[in-house]
Design an enzyme around this catalytic site. Structure first.
Site, PDB file in Angstrom:
ATOM      1  N   SER A 165      42.926   0.628 -23.758  1.00 35.52           N
ATOM      2  CA  SER A 165      43.253  -0.458 -22.839  1.00 35.52           C
ATOM      3  C   SER A 165      42.042  -0.787 -21.975  1.00 35.52           C
ATOM      4  O   SER A 165      41.052  -0.064 -21.971  1.00 35.52           O
ATOM      5  CB  SER A 165      44.434  -0.062 -21.953  1.00 35.52           C
ATOM      6  OG  SER A 165      43.964   0.640 -20.828  1.00 35.52           O
ATOM      7  N   LYS A 166      42.176  -1.893 -21.267  1.00 35.11           N
ATOM      8  CA  LYS A 166      41.060  -2.353 -20.435  1.00 35.11           C
ATOM      9  C   LYS A 166      40.657  -1.311 -19.404  1.00 35.11           C
ATOM     10  O   LYS A 166      39.544  -1.318 -18.910  1.00 35.11           O
ATOM     11  CB  LYS A 166      41.449  -3.632 -19.691  1.00 35.11           C
ATOM     12  CG  LYS A 166      41.751  -4.767 -20.620  1.00 35.11           C
ATOM     13  CD  LYS A 166      42.038  -6.059 -19.879  1.00 35.11           C
ATOM     14  CE  LYS A 166      42.622  -7.056 -20.883  1.00 35.11           C
ATOM     15  NZ  LYS A 166      42.577  -8.418 -20.490  1.00 35.11           N
ATOM     16  N   ARG A 167      41.588  -0.447 -19.079  1.00 35.40           N
ATOM     17  CA  ARG A 167      41.306   0.547 -18.040  1.00 35.40           C
ATOM     18  C   ARG A 167      40.611   1.792 -18.578  1.00 35.40           C
ATOM     19  O   ARG A 167      40.123   2.602 -17.826  1.00 35.40           O
ATOM     20  CB  ARG A 167      42.610   0.941 -17.323  1.00 35.40           C
ATOM     21  CG  ARG A 167      43.118  -0.124 -16.381  1.00 35.40           C
ATOM     22  CD  ARG A 167      44.528   0.169 -15.938  1.00 35.40           C
ATOM     23  NE  ARG A 167      45.443   0.190 -17.070  1.00 35.40           N
ATOM     24  CZ  ARG A 167      45.964  -0.901 -17.623  1.00 35.40           C
ATOM     25  NH1 ARG A 167      45.669  -2.077 -17.144  1.00 35.40           N
ATOM     26  NH2 ARG A 167      46.778  -0.819 -18.645  1.00 35.40           N
TER      27      ARG A 167
END
Ligand code: GLU
Length: 457
Positions: free
Chosen positions: A227-229
């Site tokens: 994910s983007k995180r």
């Protein structure tokens, strides 16, 4: 076959991440492989979640990675504008077509797409209410990657929300029709939307594009999707850290595709030649930071000096390394030339080369302790200073030979001289080749540093 037209259709709702870059890349590769057209379309209908900042990140990242788009924002094209927020009239016209054909209707303020087929009422346990279902035939998708997929839509769905905003499925399909997209290459997370899209294409009497759903990228550890995180997910980060775009692109190519032999490092022209959709793996790809670092290093070592200097300068600038004043360009270039084969990444350069640019460098305590454990290193340093006072600095190997002879004469090894000399001129026990370092620093500076250490004791 008519010309291939593919599109990358990001929503500027967050920073540009690895998954998006890979989707863009596979579209770009397919366009380049087939001599087709690569369209960039910005899906920014969700006003609340989109921002100009993210838009620029998309443009910058694609440009940095070398994925030029043939049609889209900034470059234009015959099917623009290429931002959905500027295509409202088109969506209205297409909506009218559906309303006129009896394939859309209003209910509760929203506009719904009407499926064809017999209707029946059934109690939905999950939603705890009666719902209208439709006996519909499945949408059949011969996906270039997933193979044969069948999915059935059995409920009408909203295409324009009650606030007047058209829904993703609707604008996505309208634009694919209007932009004459032949192949939809996108993340597997969209596979479940495809049956809705197929229904819409058919309702408009438009040909259904070919599909290729790319497998997910799994995070480095654990079962989940990246994910983007997750660490290492943002493209911008690599740019900031001085990664080479060609290395990152090469790495991205291998996230779900391979040339069917053992090759990993490949020029992009070769990837373009070999890339094809059936060659994309069905199984998920796992992000591997070490592999990326290796790839970057492989490219870094081979980089022509001019480009290495360019990359290094860009990195120093971003870091503000020489904010107080840049060193002489020729000297900097020499320092970089002897550092290139030794570093693992551009981001190591400021620390790795710091002592070349200041007399005020620290002496590493551990390195010092190690050097002073053995015999009388100052005696070696004095001998070396005498040698360097008259030695020929112009040849690294000649200088090395002279030091070796000195060592042999006194019953020591080259290493005994190297350790103390390196400590004196750099304060560390790692760095470029010793004699290359002497040559680049020059006789005067080298001797001054040696004398300084001798004087300090
Ligand atoms: N805007 C969609 C996304 O960001 C595009 C989906 C598609 O490629 O059809 O995922």
């Amino acid at each position: 076959m008519s010309q291939v037209r593919v599109r990358f259709a990001p929503s500027p709702t967050g920073f540009f991440h690895i998954g998006s870059a890979r989707t863009a890349l596979f579209n770009w590769l397919y366009a380049r492989h087939t001599g087709g057209v690569f369209v960039l379309r910005i899906e920014d209908t969700d006003k609340e979640r989109n921002s100009e900042q993210f838009l620029n990140v998309i443009y910058d990242s694609l440009t940095w990675l070398g994925m030029n788009w043939d049609e889209g924002p900034k470059v234009g094209g015959d099917y623009g504008p290429y931002r959905q927020s500027e295509r409202t009239d088109l969506y209205k016209a297409y909506l009218q077509k559906l309303l006129d054909a009896g394939r859309a209707y209003e209910k509760d303020g929203a506009i719904w797409f009407k499926l064809l087929g017999e209707r029946y009422e059934v109690f939905d346990d999950h939603r705890k209410k009666m719902v209208t279902k439709v006996k519909n035939t499945p949408a059949v998708i011969e996906d270039h990657i997933r193979g044969h997929v069948e999915r059935t839509e059995d409920e009408d769905f909203v295409i324009v929300r009650s606030d007047g905003n058209p829904v993703f499925h609707f604008v996505n399909v309208v634009d694919d029709i209007a932009m004459k997209i032949t192949h939809v290459i996108r993340g597997e997370d969209h596979l479940s939307n495809t049956s809705k899209h197929v229904e819409l294409f058919k309702a408009f009497g438009a040909p259904v594009p070919e599909y290729a759903h790319i497998p997910l990228i799994l995070k480095q550890d654990g079962p989940g999707k990246m994910s983007k995180r997750d660490k290492g997910a943002l493209i911008e980060e690599y740019q900031q850290r001085g990664f080479l775009p060609e290395a990152l692109v090469n790495f991205l190519c291998l996230l779900g595709w391979n040339p069917k032999d053992d090759r990993e490092k490949m020029p992009i022209e070769e990837v373009i030649r070999l890339f094809d959709l059936p060659g994309v793996n069905q199984s998920n790809a796992r992000f591997d930071e070490k592999k990326l670092a290796h790839m970057n290093l492989a490219y870094l070592l081979e980089l022509p000096l001019d480009r290495f200097v360019e990359q290094a300068r860009a990195y120093f600038t971003r870091q503000g390394t020489f904010a107080a004043g840049w060193p002489d360009a020729a000297y900097l270039r020499e320092v970089l030339a002897i550092s290139q084969p030794k570093i693992k990444g551009i981001d190591e350069l400021p620390a790795y080369t710091a002592y070349f640019f200041t007399e005020d460098f620290p002496i590493d305590a551990k390195a010092r302790e190690k050097v002073f454990k053995k015999g009388d290193p100052f005696a070696r340093l004095r001998e070396l200073a005498t040698l360097l006072a008259t030695a020929d600095f112009s040849s690294d190997t000649g200088l090395e030979e002279a030091i070796k002879q000195l060592a042999e004469k006194n019953g020591f090894g080259f290493g005994d001289y190297q350790a103390i000399a390196r400590l004196a001129v750099s304060g560390t026990n790692v760095g470029p080749s010793l004699t290359a370092m002497f040559r680049v620093m020059g006789r005067e500076r080298t001797l001054a540093r040696i004398e300084r250490m001798l004087a300090a004791g």
